[in-house]
Design a protein around this motif. Structure first.
Motif, short mmCIF file in Angstrom:
data_model
loop_
_atom_site.label_atom_id
_atom_site.label_comp_id
_atom_site.label_asym_id
_atom_site.label_seq_id
_atom_site.Cartn_x
_atom_site.Cartn_y
_atom_site.Cartn_z
N VAL A 95 1.12 -1.22 0.21
CA VAL A 95 0.06 -0.31 0.32
C VAL A 95 0.43 1.00 0.24
O VAL A 95 2.03 1.30 0.80
N LYS A 96 1.09 2.12 -1.37
CA LYS A 96 1.65 3.62 -1.00
C LYS A 96 1.17 4.67 -0.16
O LYS A 96 -0.60 4.78 -0.37
N ASP A 115 2.85 -4.09 2.49
CA ASP A 115 4.10 -3.02 2.92
C ASP A 115 3.73 -1.98 2.57
O ASP A 115 3.08 -1.73 1.62
N THR A 116 3.68 -0.88 3.30
CA THR A 116 3.56 0.53 3.17
C THR A 116 5.28 1.30 2.63
O THR A 116 4.91 2.65 2.49
N ILE A 150 1.44 1.41 10.86
CA ILE A 150 1.18 1.23 12.17
C ILE A 150 0.37 -0.12 11.39
O ILE A 150 0.64 -1.98 11.72
N VAL A 151 -0.77 0.10 11.44
CA VAL A 151 -1.83 -0.61 11.76
C VAL A 151 -1.95 -2.03 10.19
O VAL A 151 -2.21 -3.19 10.60
N LEU A 152 -1.62 -1.44 9.23
CA LEU A 152 -1.38 -2.21 7.80
C LEU A 152 -0.33 -2.58 7.69
O LEU A 152 -0.39 -4.15 7.45
N THR A 153 1.06 -2.12 8.34
CA THR A 153 1.86 -3.43 8.38
C THR A 153 1.57 -4.92 9.30
O THR A 153 2.17 -5.87 9.37
N GLU A 154 0.97 -4.12 10.67
CA GLU A 154 0.72 -5.44 11.03
C GLU A 154 -0.47 -6.23 10.59
O GLU A 154 0.01 -7.70 10.87
N LEU A 155 -1.23 -6.21 8.88
CA LEU A 155 -1.75 -6.53 8.50
C LEU A 155 -1.33 -7.17 7.62
O LEU A 155 -1.56 -7.84 6.87
N GLY A 156 -0.13 -7.09 7.71
CA GLY A 156 0.72 -8.02 6.65
C GLY A 156 1.03 -7.19 4.75
O GLY A 156 1.35 -7.42 4.49
#
Length: 465
Positions: free
Chosen positions: A7-8, A258-259, A250-256
Protein backbone atom coordinates in the motif's frame (compact mmCIF):
# COMPACT_ATOMS: atom_id res chain seq x y z
CA UNK A 1 -3.01 -13.27 4.39
CA UNK A 2 -1.67 -15.50 1.63
CA UNK A 3 0.59 -12.89 0.10
CA UNK A 4 2.16 -9.62 1.13
CA UNK A 5 0.47 -6.71 -0.63
CA UNK A 6 1.82 -3.21 -0.83
CA UNK A 7 0.00 0.00 0.00
CA UNK A 8 1.54 3.30 -1.05
CA UNK A 9 1.21 6.55 0.87
CA UNK A 10 0.99 10.13 -0.38
CA UNK A 11 1.85 12.65 2.34
CA UNK A 12 -0.32 15.80 2.38
CA UNK A 13 1.05 17.93 5.23
CA UNK A 14 2.66 20.45 2.87
CA UNK A 15 -0.59 21.07 0.99
CA UNK A 16 -3.97 19.70 1.99
CA UNK A 17 -3.07 19.09 5.63
CA UNK A 18 -2.59 22.76 6.41
CA UNK A 19 -5.05 23.92 3.75
CA UNK A 20 -7.86 22.04 5.46
CA UNK A 21 -6.91 22.88 9.04
CA UNK A 22 -5.82 26.50 8.77
CA UNK A 23 -6.79 27.86 5.36
CA UNK A 24 -3.36 27.25 3.77
CA UNK A 25 -1.31 29.54 5.99
CA UNK A 26 1.83 27.44 6.55
CA UNK A 27 4.90 29.41 5.51
CA UNK A 28 7.66 28.05 3.31
CA UNK A 29 10.22 28.65 6.05
CA UNK A 30 8.35 26.15 8.23
CA UNK A 31 8.56 23.49 5.50
CA UNK A 32 12.15 23.67 4.31
CA UNK A 33 14.11 22.30 7.32
CA UNK A 34 12.29 18.93 7.30
CA UNK A 35 12.21 18.23 3.56
CA UNK A 36 15.35 16.09 3.33
CA UNK A 37 14.01 13.92 6.13
CA UNK A 38 10.62 13.63 4.39
CA UNK A 39 12.48 12.48 1.28
CA UNK A 40 13.78 9.52 3.31
CA UNK A 41 10.40 8.41 4.67
CA UNK A 42 9.40 6.11 1.81
CA UNK A 43 6.38 8.03 0.59
CA UNK A 44 4.98 7.24 -2.84
CA UNK A 45 4.61 11.00 -3.34
CA UNK A 46 4.63 14.27 -1.38
CA UNK A 47 1.75 16.60 -2.17
CA UNK A 48 3.29 20.03 -1.77
CA UNK A 49 1.74 22.47 -4.24
CA UNK A 50 -1.44 23.47 -6.00
CA UNK A 51 -4.91 23.71 -4.55
CA UNK A 52 -5.12 26.93 -2.55
CA UNK A 53 -1.36 27.15 -1.85
CA UNK A 54 -0.68 29.32 -4.91
CA UNK A 55 -3.36 31.86 -4.07
CA UNK A 56 -2.64 31.92 -0.32
CA UNK A 57 1.11 32.35 -0.87
CA UNK A 58 0.71 35.63 -2.72
CA UNK A 59 -2.48 36.84 -1.02
CA UNK A 60 -1.61 36.27 2.63
CA UNK A 61 2.04 35.26 2.97
CA UNK A 62 3.73 37.54 0.41
CA UNK A 63 5.61 34.51 -0.90
CA UNK A 64 6.34 33.49 -4.47
CA UNK A 65 4.66 30.08 -4.98
CA UNK A 66 7.08 29.24 -7.80
CA UNK A 67 10.03 29.90 -5.53
CA UNK A 68 8.48 27.65 -2.89
CA UNK A 69 8.25 24.84 -5.43
CA UNK A 70 11.85 25.32 -6.55
CA UNK A 71 13.11 25.30 -2.96
CA UNK A 72 11.18 22.12 -2.21
CA UNK A 73 12.55 20.43 -5.33
CA UNK A 74 16.12 21.30 -4.33
CA UNK A 75 15.66 19.30 -1.13
CA UNK A 76 13.40 16.46 -2.29
CA UNK A 77 15.41 14.57 -4.89
CA UNK A 78 14.01 11.03 -4.68
CA UNK A 79 10.30 11.23 -3.83
CA UNK A 80 7.92 12.42 -6.58
CA UNK A 81 6.35 15.80 -5.92
CA UNK A 82 2.60 16.05 -6.48
CA UNK A 83 0.21 18.95 -6.94
CA UNK A 84 -3.54 19.49 -7.22
CA UNK A 85 -4.83 21.28 -10.33
CA UNK A 86 -8.39 22.50 -10.90
CA UNK A 87 -8.62 21.53 -14.56
CA UNK A 88 -9.30 24.47 -16.86
CA UNK A 89 -9.43 26.69 -13.76
CA UNK A 90 -5.77 25.89 -13.02
CA UNK A 91 -5.25 27.41 -9.55
CA UNK A 92 -7.63 30.33 -9.99
CA UNK A 93 -11.38 30.75 -10.02
CA UNK A 94 -12.29 31.04 -13.70
CA UNK A 95 -11.56 29.12 -16.88
CA UNK A 96 -8.33 30.11 -18.59
CA UNK A 97 -7.55 29.83 -22.29
CA UNK A 98 -5.81 26.68 -23.52
CA UNK A 99 -2.50 28.49 -24.12
CA UNK A 100 -2.44 29.59 -20.46
CA UNK A 101 -3.14 26.00 -19.40
CA UNK A 102 -0.29 24.70 -21.57
CA UNK A 103 2.19 27.31 -20.35
CA UNK A 104 1.23 26.81 -16.71
CA UNK A 105 1.70 23.05 -16.88
CA UNK A 106 4.97 23.44 -18.79
CA UNK A 107 6.36 25.68 -16.03
CA UNK A 108 4.90 23.50 -13.27
CA UNK A 109 6.76 20.44 -14.52
CA UNK A 110 9.89 22.46 -15.31
CA UNK A 111 9.98 23.80 -11.75
CA UNK A 112 9.70 20.40 -10.10
CA UNK A 113 6.25 18.77 -10.09
CA UNK A 114 6.11 15.12 -11.18
CA UNK A 115 2.50 14.08 -10.60
CA UNK A 116 -0.38 16.41 -11.46
CA UNK A 117 -3.73 15.47 -9.97
CA UNK A 118 -6.34 17.07 -12.22
CA UNK A 119 -9.97 17.47 -11.26
CA UNK A 120 -12.96 19.37 -12.51
CA UNK A 121 -15.45 20.72 -10.01
CA UNK A 122 -18.37 19.34 -12.02
CA UNK A 123 -16.68 16.09 -13.12
CA UNK A 124 -16.99 17.51 -16.65
CA UNK A 125 -14.18 15.67 -18.44
CA UNK A 126 -14.11 18.29 -21.20
CA UNK A 127 -12.56 20.65 -18.67
CA UNK A 128 -9.62 18.25 -18.19
CA UNK A 129 -8.75 17.80 -21.88
CA UNK A 130 -6.34 20.72 -22.24
CA UNK A 131 -4.61 19.77 -18.98
CA UNK A 132 -3.94 16.18 -19.91
CA UNK A 133 -2.74 17.17 -23.37
CA UNK A 134 -0.25 19.54 -21.76
CA UNK A 135 0.86 17.02 -19.12
CA UNK A 136 1.56 14.42 -21.80
CA UNK A 137 3.34 17.01 -23.95
CA UNK A 138 5.64 18.12 -21.13
CA UNK A 139 6.36 14.69 -19.61
CA UNK A 140 4.36 14.60 -16.40
CA UNK A 141 2.18 11.95 -14.76
CA UNK A 142 -1.51 12.69 -15.25
CA UNK A 143 -3.64 11.56 -12.34
CA UNK A 144 -7.23 12.24 -13.35
CA UNK A 145 -9.80 12.64 -10.63
CA UNK A 146 -13.30 11.61 -9.69
CA UNK A 147 -14.80 14.18 -7.33
CA UNK A 148 -16.89 11.98 -5.07
CA UNK A 149 -20.19 13.30 -3.85
CA UNK A 150 -23.66 12.02 -3.02
CA UNK A 151 -26.84 12.88 -4.89
CA UNK A 152 -29.58 11.11 -6.84
CA UNK A 153 -27.43 11.31 -9.99
CA UNK A 154 -24.09 10.30 -8.47
CA UNK A 155 -24.45 6.52 -8.62
CA UNK A 156 -21.80 3.81 -8.91
CA UNK A 157 -22.72 3.52 -12.58
CA UNK A 158 -22.12 7.28 -12.96
CA UNK A 159 -18.62 6.89 -11.51
CA UNK A 160 -17.88 3.90 -13.74
CA UNK A 161 -18.80 5.89 -16.84
CA UNK A 162 -16.72 8.83 -15.64
CA UNK A 163 -13.73 6.55 -15.08
CA UNK A 164 -14.04 5.19 -18.61
CA UNK A 165 -13.93 8.74 -19.97
CA UNK A 166 -10.86 9.58 -17.91
CA UNK A 167 -9.07 6.47 -19.11
CA UNK A 168 -9.91 7.38 -22.70
CA UNK A 169 -8.46 10.85 -22.13
CA UNK A 170 -5.12 9.23 -21.26
CA UNK A 171 -5.01 9.05 -17.45
CA UNK A 172 -1.90 7.47 -15.90
CA UNK A 173 -3.76 6.84 -12.64
CA UNK A 174 -7.17 7.55 -11.12
CA UNK A 175 -7.91 9.38 -7.88
CA UNK A 176 -11.17 9.17 -5.95
CA UNK A 177 -11.25 12.58 -4.32
CA UNK A 178 -13.55 12.58 -1.30
CA UNK A 179 -13.10 16.20 -0.33
CA UNK A 180 -15.87 16.19 2.29
CA UNK A 181 -14.97 12.96 4.09
CA UNK A 182 -18.32 11.38 3.23
CA UNK A 183 -17.12 8.21 1.50
CA UNK A 184 -18.15 5.41 3.85
CA UNK A 185 -16.81 1.83 4.09
CA UNK A 186 -20.13 0.50 2.79
CA UNK A 187 -19.91 2.57 -0.39
CA UNK A 188 -16.19 2.15 -1.02
CA UNK A 189 -16.57 -1.62 -0.83
CA UNK A 190 -18.78 -1.42 -3.90
CA UNK A 191 -17.19 1.54 -5.63
CA UNK A 192 -13.57 0.41 -5.99
CA UNK A 193 -14.36 -3.06 -7.39
CA UNK A 194 -16.74 -1.35 -9.84
CA UNK A 195 -13.93 0.95 -11.01
CA UNK A 196 -11.50 -1.97 -11.18
CA UNK A 197 -13.90 -3.56 -13.65
CA UNK A 198 -13.34 -0.72 -16.13
CA UNK A 199 -9.64 0.09 -15.58
CA UNK A 200 -6.39 -1.55 -14.56
CA UNK A 201 -4.80 1.81 -13.69
CA UNK A 202 -3.67 2.45 -10.09
CA UNK A 203 -6.47 3.88 -7.93
CA UNK A 204 -5.65 6.38 -5.21
CA UNK A 205 -8.08 7.32 -2.44
CA UNK A 206 -8.17 10.81 -0.99
CA UNK A 207 -10.47 11.46 1.95
CA UNK A 208 -10.71 13.66 5.03
CA UNK A 209 -11.20 12.80 8.69
CA UNK A 210 -13.99 15.39 8.89
CA UNK A 211 -16.85 12.99 9.58
CA UNK A 212 -14.90 10.50 11.71
CA UNK A 213 -15.04 7.51 9.33
CA UNK A 214 -11.88 8.01 7.27
CA UNK A 215 -9.69 5.29 8.80
CA UNK A 216 -12.46 2.72 8.39
CA UNK A 217 -12.95 3.84 4.80
CA UNK A 218 -9.23 3.49 4.05
CA UNK A 219 -8.99 0.02 5.57
CA UNK A 220 -12.01 -1.15 3.59
CA UNK A 221 -10.65 0.46 0.41
CA UNK A 222 -7.34 -1.35 0.83
CA UNK A 223 -9.13 -4.65 1.40
CA UNK A 224 -10.79 -4.23 -2.01
CA UNK A 225 -7.45 -3.33 -3.63
CA UNK A 226 -7.06 0.43 -3.58
CA UNK A 227 -3.43 1.09 -4.43
CA UNK A 228 -2.55 4.42 -2.77
CA UNK A 229 -3.94 6.42 0.15
CA UNK A 230 -3.49 10.07 1.15
CA UNK A 231 -2.50 10.76 4.77
CA UNK A 232 -1.05 13.61 6.84
CA UNK A 233 1.69 13.37 9.45
CA UNK A 234 0.00 13.27 12.86
CA UNK A 235 0.38 16.90 14.10
CA UNK A 236 -1.53 18.09 11.03
CA UNK A 237 -3.90 15.13 10.75
CA UNK A 238 -7.46 14.51 11.87
CA UNK A 239 -10.36 16.92 11.99
CA UNK A 240 -10.79 18.46 8.57
CA UNK A 241 -7.42 17.09 7.40
CA UNK A 242 -6.46 13.52 6.44
CA UNK A 243 -5.98 10.54 8.79
CA UNK A 244 -2.57 10.21 10.47
CA UNK A 245 0.23 8.71 8.39
CA UNK A 246 1.95 6.91 11.25
CA UNK A 247 -1.19 5.28 12.65
CA UNK A 248 -2.28 3.80 9.35
CA UNK A 249 1.25 2.68 8.55
CA UNK A 250 1.47 0.77 11.85
CA UNK A 251 -1.95 -0.85 11.45
CA UNK A 252 -1.37 -1.86 7.83
CA UNK A 253 2.05 -3.27 8.62
CA UNK A 254 0.48 -5.41 11.36
CA UNK A 255 -2.05 -6.63 8.79
CA UNK A 256 0.76 -7.79 6.52
CA UNK A 257 0.94 -4.93 4.05
CA UNK A 258 4.19 -3.37 2.86
CA UNK A 259 3.79 0.41 3.24
CA UNK A 260 7.39 1.22 2.25
CA UNK A 261 7.45 3.70 5.14
CA UNK A 262 10.24 4.09 7.69
CA UNK A 263 8.70 4.27 11.17
CA UNK A 264 11.68 6.04 12.77
CA UNK A 265 11.79 8.70 10.06
CA UNK A 266 8.05 9.29 10.41
CA UNK A 267 8.54 9.88 14.12
CA UNK A 268 11.22 12.49 13.38
CA UNK A 269 8.91 14.23 10.91
CA UNK A 270 6.08 14.26 13.45
CA UNK A 271 8.38 15.63 16.15
CA UNK A 272 9.40 18.45 13.82
CA UNK A 273 5.83 19.48 13.04
CA UNK A 274 4.56 19.41 16.65
CA UNK A 275 6.01 22.82 17.61
CA UNK A 276 5.02 24.19 14.19
CA UNK A 277 1.43 23.24 14.99
CA UNK A 278 1.69 24.74 18.47
CA UNK A 279 2.91 28.01 16.96
CA UNK A 280 -0.06 28.29 14.61
CA UNK A 281 -2.44 27.41 17.45
CA UNK A 282 -0.89 30.12 19.63
CA UNK A 283 -1.18 32.66 16.80
CA UNK A 284 -4.86 31.64 16.39
CA UNK A 285 -4.22 30.75 12.75
CA UNK A 286 -5.09 27.13 13.40
CA UNK A 287 -8.58 27.04 14.95
CA UNK A 288 -9.12 24.09 17.34
CA UNK A 289 -12.67 23.83 15.96
CA UNK A 290 -11.20 22.39 12.75
CA UNK A 291 -9.36 19.62 14.58
CA UNK A 292 -12.27 17.52 15.78
CA UNK A 293 -14.50 15.21 13.79
CA UNK A 294 -18.06 16.27 13.06
CA UNK A 295 -20.40 13.47 11.95
CA UNK A 296 -22.77 16.12 10.61
CA UNK A 297 -20.42 16.30 7.63
CA UNK A 298 -22.17 13.15 6.44
CA UNK A 299 -25.33 15.25 6.24
CA UNK A 300 -23.94 18.58 5.01
CA UNK A 301 -21.23 17.09 2.74
CA UNK A 302 -19.00 20.12 3.32
CA UNK A 303 -15.23 19.67 2.65
CA UNK A 304 -12.66 20.43 5.33
CA UNK A 305 -11.16 23.42 3.55
CA UNK A 306 -14.62 24.82 2.98
CA UNK A 307 -15.49 24.40 6.67
CA UNK A 308 -12.46 26.40 7.79
CA UNK A 309 -13.09 29.11 5.19
CA UNK A 310 -16.80 29.38 6.04
CA UNK A 311 -16.00 29.69 9.71
CA UNK A 312 -13.36 32.34 8.96
CA UNK A 313 -15.81 34.23 6.73
CA UNK A 314 -18.50 34.28 9.42
CA UNK A 315 -15.94 35.24 12.05
CA UNK A 316 -14.97 38.30 9.99
CA UNK A 317 -18.65 39.20 9.66
CA UNK A 318 -19.14 38.85 13.44
CA UNK A 319 -21.64 36.08 12.77
CA UNK A 320 -19.93 32.96 14.16
CA UNK A 321 -23.15 31.97 15.91
CA UNK A 322 -24.77 31.36 12.50
CA UNK A 323 -22.22 28.73 11.45
CA UNK A 324 -24.61 25.78 11.87
CA UNK A 325 -27.36 27.69 10.06
CA UNK A 326 -25.06 28.24 7.08
CA UNK A 327 -24.09 24.57 7.08
CA UNK A 328 -27.76 23.60 6.88
CA UNK A 329 -28.22 25.98 3.96
CA UNK A 330 -25.32 24.53 1.92
CA UNK A 331 -27.06 21.30 0.78
CA UNK A 332 -30.18 23.29 -0.12
CA UNK A 333 -28.19 25.59 -2.40
CA UNK A 334 -26.39 22.60 -3.85
CA UNK A 335 -29.67 20.93 -4.77
CA UNK A 336 -30.97 24.17 -6.29
CA UNK A 337 -27.91 24.28 -8.54
CA UNK A 338 -27.87 20.72 -9.87
CA UNK A 339 -25.89 18.89 -7.16
CA UNK A 340 -22.36 20.10 -8.01
CA UNK A 341 -19.61 18.43 -5.97
CA UNK A 342 -18.41 20.71 -3.20
CA UNK A 343 -14.87 21.23 -4.39
CA UNK A 344 -13.01 24.38 -5.47
CA UNK A 345 -14.27 26.61 -6.99
CA UNK A 346 -17.82 25.24 -6.54
CA UNK A 347 -17.37 24.85 -2.78
CA UNK A 348 -16.48 28.53 -2.41
CA UNK A 349 -19.33 29.56 -4.73
CA UNK A 350 -21.95 27.42 -3.01
CA UNK A 351 -20.62 28.41 0.41
CA UNK A 352 -20.72 32.12 -0.39
CA UNK A 353 -24.28 31.81 -1.73
CA UNK A 354 -25.30 29.98 1.45
CA UNK A 355 -23.74 32.73 3.59
CA UNK A 356 -25.57 35.42 1.60
CA UNK A 357 -28.85 33.51 1.86
CA UNK A 358 -28.54 33.30 5.64
CA UNK A 359 -27.09 36.72 6.47
CA UNK A 360 -29.33 38.69 4.07
CA UNK A 361 -32.47 37.07 5.47
CA UNK A 362 -33.76 36.23 1.99
CA UNK A 363 -32.63 33.37 -0.24
CA UNK A 364 -30.97 34.56 -3.48
CA UNK A 365 -31.49 38.22 -2.65
CA UNK A 366 -27.77 38.57 -3.37
CA UNK A 367 -26.32 36.41 -6.15
CA UNK A 368 -22.56 36.51 -6.89
CA UNK A 369 -21.48 36.83 -10.52
CA UNK A 370 -19.75 33.46 -10.30
CA UNK A 371 -23.06 31.74 -9.55
CA UNK A 372 -24.62 33.51 -12.52
CA UNK A 373 -21.77 32.36 -14.78
CA UNK A 374 -22.18 28.81 -13.50
CA UNK A 375 -25.88 28.81 -14.36
CA UNK A 376 -24.99 30.26 -17.78
CA UNK A 377 -22.86 27.14 -18.40
CA UNK A 378 -19.51 28.89 -18.25
CA UNK A 379 -18.09 26.34 -15.79
CA UNK A 380 -19.40 23.29 -17.65
CA UNK A 381 -22.47 21.09 -17.42
CA UNK A 382 -24.07 20.64 -13.97
CA UNK A 383 -24.42 17.00 -12.88
CA UNK A 384 -28.22 17.40 -12.80
CA UNK A 385 -30.37 19.90 -14.71
CA UNK A 386 -31.09 23.20 -12.96
CA UNK A 387 -34.81 23.85 -12.78
CA UNK A 388 -36.28 26.46 -15.09
CA UNK A 389 -37.57 28.49 -12.15
CA UNK A 390 -34.11 28.62 -10.57
CA UNK A 391 -32.50 29.51 -13.88
CA UNK A 392 -34.98 32.34 -14.41
CA UNK A 393 -34.38 33.59 -10.87
CA UNK A 394 -30.62 33.72 -11.37
CA UNK A 395 -30.05 34.72 -15.03
CA UNK A 396 -33.50 35.47 -16.39
CA UNK A 397 -33.91 34.45 -20.03
CA UNK A 398 -30.22 34.51 -20.90
CA UNK A 399 -28.93 31.73 -23.14
CA UNK A 400 -27.13 28.77 -21.53
CA UNK A 401 -24.07 27.50 -23.39
CA UNK A 402 -23.68 23.75 -23.86
CA UNK A 403 -20.22 23.43 -25.44
CA UNK A 404 -16.78 23.21 -23.80
CA UNK A 405 -16.50 26.57 -22.02
CA UNK A 406 -12.84 27.08 -22.93
CA UNK A 407 -13.73 27.00 -26.63
CA UNK A 408 -15.18 30.47 -26.12
CA UNK A 409 -11.82 31.85 -24.94
CA UNK A 410 -9.22 33.47 -27.16
CA UNK A 411 -5.50 32.80 -26.54
CA UNK A 412 -4.42 35.11 -23.75
CA UNK A 413 -0.85 34.42 -22.60
CA UNK A 414 0.87 36.90 -24.93
CA UNK A 415 -1.74 39.53 -24.13
CA UNK A 416 -1.19 39.07 -20.39
CA UNK A 417 2.56 39.12 -20.90
CA UNK A 418 2.33 42.44 -22.72
CA UNK A 419 0.06 43.95 -20.04
CA UNK A 420 2.46 43.13 -17.19
CA UNK A 421 5.72 43.51 -19.13
CA UNK A 422 6.87 46.40 -16.94
CA UNK A 423 6.86 44.16 -13.86
CA UNK A 424 7.12 40.51 -14.94
CA UNK A 425 10.61 39.14 -15.45
CA UNK A 426 9.68 35.51 -16.11
CA UNK A 427 6.84 33.48 -17.58
CA UNK A 428 6.08 32.38 -14.03
CA UNK A 429 5.50 36.02 -13.08
CA UNK A 430 3.15 36.41 -16.05
CA UNK A 431 1.19 33.38 -14.87
CA UNK A 432 0.79 34.88 -11.39
CA UNK A 433 -0.66 37.98 -13.01
CA UNK A 434 -2.81 36.02 -15.45
CA UNK A 435 -4.57 34.14 -12.67
CA UNK A 436 -4.86 37.01 -10.18
CA UNK A 437 -4.51 40.33 -12.07
CA UNK A 438 -4.96 42.89 -9.27
CA UNK A 439 -3.39 40.78 -6.58
CA UNK A 440 -0.64 39.58 -8.91
CA UNK A 441 0.32 43.10 -9.94
CA UNK A 442 0.55 44.15 -6.30
CA UNK A 443 2.64 41.09 -5.48
CA UNK A 444 5.05 41.71 -8.36
CA UNK A 445 5.46 45.36 -7.30
CA UNK A 446 6.41 44.18 -3.83
CA UNK A 447 8.73 41.56 -5.28
CA UNK A 448 10.69 43.74 -7.66
CA UNK A 449 10.21 47.44 -6.94
CA UNK A 450 12.12 49.24 -4.21
CA UNK A 451 8.97 51.05 -3.12
CA UNK A 452 6.80 48.42 -1.49
CA UNK A 453 3.03 48.49 -1.60
CA UNK A 454 1.62 49.11 1.86
CA UNK A 455 -0.06 46.41 3.88
CA UNK A 456 -3.15 48.63 3.94
CA UNK A 457 -3.25 48.60 0.13
CA UNK A 458 -2.88 44.82 -0.01
CA UNK A 459 -5.78 44.45 2.45
CA UNK A 460 -7.86 46.82 0.33
CA UNK A 461 -7.21 44.78 -2.82
CA UNK A 462 -7.98 41.51 -1.03
CA UNK A 463 -11.25 42.92 0.28
CA UNK A 464 -12.30 44.07 -3.19
CA UNK A 465 -11.85 40.63 -4.77
Amino acid sequence: MNKKKEVKFTETVLRDGHQSLMATRMKTEDMLPILEKMDEAGYYAIECWGGATFDASIRFLNEDPWERLREIKKRVTHTPLQMLLRGQNLLGYRHYADDIVDKFIEKTIENGIDIIRVFDALNDSRNMEACINAIKKHGGHAQLTICYTISPVHTVHYYQDLTKRLVELGADSICIKDMAGILTPYVVKELIPALKQVTSLPIEIHTHATSGVSEMTYLTAIEVEADIIDTAISPFSGGTSQPATESLSIVLTELGYDTHLNKEVLEEIADYFKPIKDHYLKEMILDPKMMTADPKALLYQVPGGMLSNLYSQLKQANAKERYEEVLREVPKVREDLGFPPLVTPMSQMIGTQAVFNVLSGERYKIIPNEIKDYVRGLYGTPPAPISESMRLLIIGKEEVITGRPADLLEPEFEKQKKEISSLAKTDEDVLIYAMFPQLGETFLKNKYQSKKVSVKEVIRINASM
